[in-house]
Design an enzyme around this catalytic site. Structure first.
Site, PDB file in Angstrom:
ATOM      1  CG  ASP A 270      -2.077  -1.001   1.030  1.00  0.00           C
ATOM      2  OD1 ASP A 270      -2.645  -1.051  -0.068  1.00  0.00           O
ATOM      3  OD2 ASP A 270      -2.382  -1.722   1.986  1.00  0.00           O
TER       4      ASP A 270
ATOM      5  CG  ASP B 217      -7.776  -3.422  -3.027  1.00  0.00           C
ATOM      6  OD1 ASP B 217      -8.187  -4.371  -3.719  1.00  0.00           O
ATOM      7  OD2 ASP B 217      -8.230  -3.164  -1.914  1.00  0.00           O
TER       8      ASP B 217
END
Ligand code: GLY
Length: 405
Positions: free
Chosen positions: A121, A180
């Protein structure tokens, strides 16, 4: 046949005019622009309130309206970049020094994550924060932090799989990649531009190509998680983690893919990414009612069983609106107009009292009604930092059509 200079100049002007895409014809509505002006002011006030809810090392995560409890995180949480990113976007709009001071303070707390190799991330965490800081006020220290972040992220790439690993697994033969992850690639493109090292670019392109191959169904909806065999790269499982079911279309996953492939086209100009983004847009925009509500705010999963009583996800809507306001510039006129109009509808709805919290409420967050992780029973029908971040970004993108910046 000889061309005079006048001829050549005329042709050049004509070609330039033809190559300017539909964006010149996108007409922002004055009323909506005024609404956004007020939204930016309200958001400024809300974020001053939000800043009071966190400890010196903390980042806002969510607020539980039923118990009136704030939930914060440390800098390692995947969402830590959205709070500084939103502060910086709001500072650009309102020039309130208090927000800039808070942004600079929290960037200092976040900086250590540049060396974090345990998460995919980093793109979210570091590009939404330091990327915006460096865009608005370029500084050598921001650049170094972003380069280090890109290096850390690249350590999670495996050439046999052709992907950056999203989640670590206890089983050493698992290699988990989630849709994602497309959102973390923008940082890598920036790093290649900045350093001239093409390895970041190649990782991003390889990851995107593997994602097209394995994450997407024939209708261009996406699986959430692909589990690859860590040794051979073969696909072992296609499943969900945050969606309703393995074969369902989790709304935010569709939004991440739309945004991610739009960025891929911006960065590479490879038409296959434009096609991919447009095919994803078609899935999102043409999903039949009641899966696609008239207000364009999707249910948290397109296949949730209790539609139309299922919860909506404002975060998926905000991400989609922001992505469409970029994609419309690359699409042909008809499609582009449809994307632009859809983004308008989403942003109008999010600006209404149905989603935008009254001033002084919602723990300081701007939007209500997002769904974080329904199957885990966490962050259900709450505000989320990324709903706010992409809402602000989408409004900024809409404003930019006025001057065609
Ligand atoms: N895993 C990131 C998200 O909830 O969208």
């Amino acid at each position: 046949m000889k061309f005079s200079r006048v001829h050549i100049t005329f042709c050049a002007i004509l070609l330039t005019a033809l190559s300017v895409n539909a964006q010149t014809s996108f007409k922002p509505q004055n009323q909506l622009l005024n609404t956004f002006k007020k939204n930016f002011k309200d958001a400024n006030a809300q974020y001053k309130l939000l800043a009071k809810q966190i400890g010196p090392q903390e980042f806002p995560k969510t607020y539980h309206p039923d118990t009136k409890k704030q939930e914060n995180s440390n800098s390692g949480w995947w969402c830590s970049g959205f709070y500084p990113g939103s502060l910086l976007y709001l500072y650009e709009q309102n020039h309130d020094e208090q927000l800039l001071t808070e942004a600079n303070r929290i960037l200092g707390v976040l900086a250590k994550e540049q060396y974090n190799k345990n998460t995919h991330d980093l793109g979210f965490m570091m590009y939404c924060s330091f990327g915006n800081a460096n865009r608005t006020e370029p500084k050598p220290e921001y650049k170094q932090i972003l380069i280090n972040s890109a290096k850390s992220l690249s350590t999670r790439f495996n050439p046999t799989i052709g992907c950056i690993k999203s989640w670590d697994s206890k089983n050493p033969s698992d290699y988990l990649v989630i849709i994602d992850n497309m959102m973390n690639l923008e940082l890598l493109f920036w790093a290649t531009r900045e350093t001239g090292d093409s390895s970041y670019y190649k990782i991003a392109v390889t990851h995107a190509n593997t994602t097209i191959k394995n994450h997407y169904r024939p209708d261009y909806s996406s699986y959430h998680v692909i589990n690859y065999d860590a040794q051979t790269g073969a696909v072992k499982e296609k499943k969900t983690a945050q969606g309703f079911a393995n074969e369902s279309a989790w709304a935010r996953g569709q939004a991440w893919g739309l945004y991610g492939f739009t960025v891929m086209y911006r960065e590479t100009k490879d038409k296959k990414y434009l096609d991919q983004a447009q095919n994803i847009a078609r899935f999102i925009l043409t999903n039949p009612n009641p899966n696609q509500p008239a207000d364009k705010i999707p249910y948290w999963d397109y296949n949730a069983t209790n539609i139309p009583n299922a919860l909506k996800d404002a975060s998926a809507a905000a991400i989609t609106a922001s992505a469409l306001l970029e994609l419309c510039k690359y699409a042909d006129n008809n499609k582009g107009q449809e994307y632009f109009n859809t983004a308008e509808t989403i942003l109008k709805t999010l600006s209404s009292p149905a989603y935008k919290a009254p001033l002084g409420t919602n723990g300081g967050f701007i939007l209500e009604h997002s769904v974080g992780h329904f199957p885990a029973g966490t962050e259900i029908d709450v505000p989320l930092t990324y709903a706010d971040y992409y809402f602000i970004e989408a409004m900024k993108r809409y404003d930019e059509f006025v001057t065609n910046k």
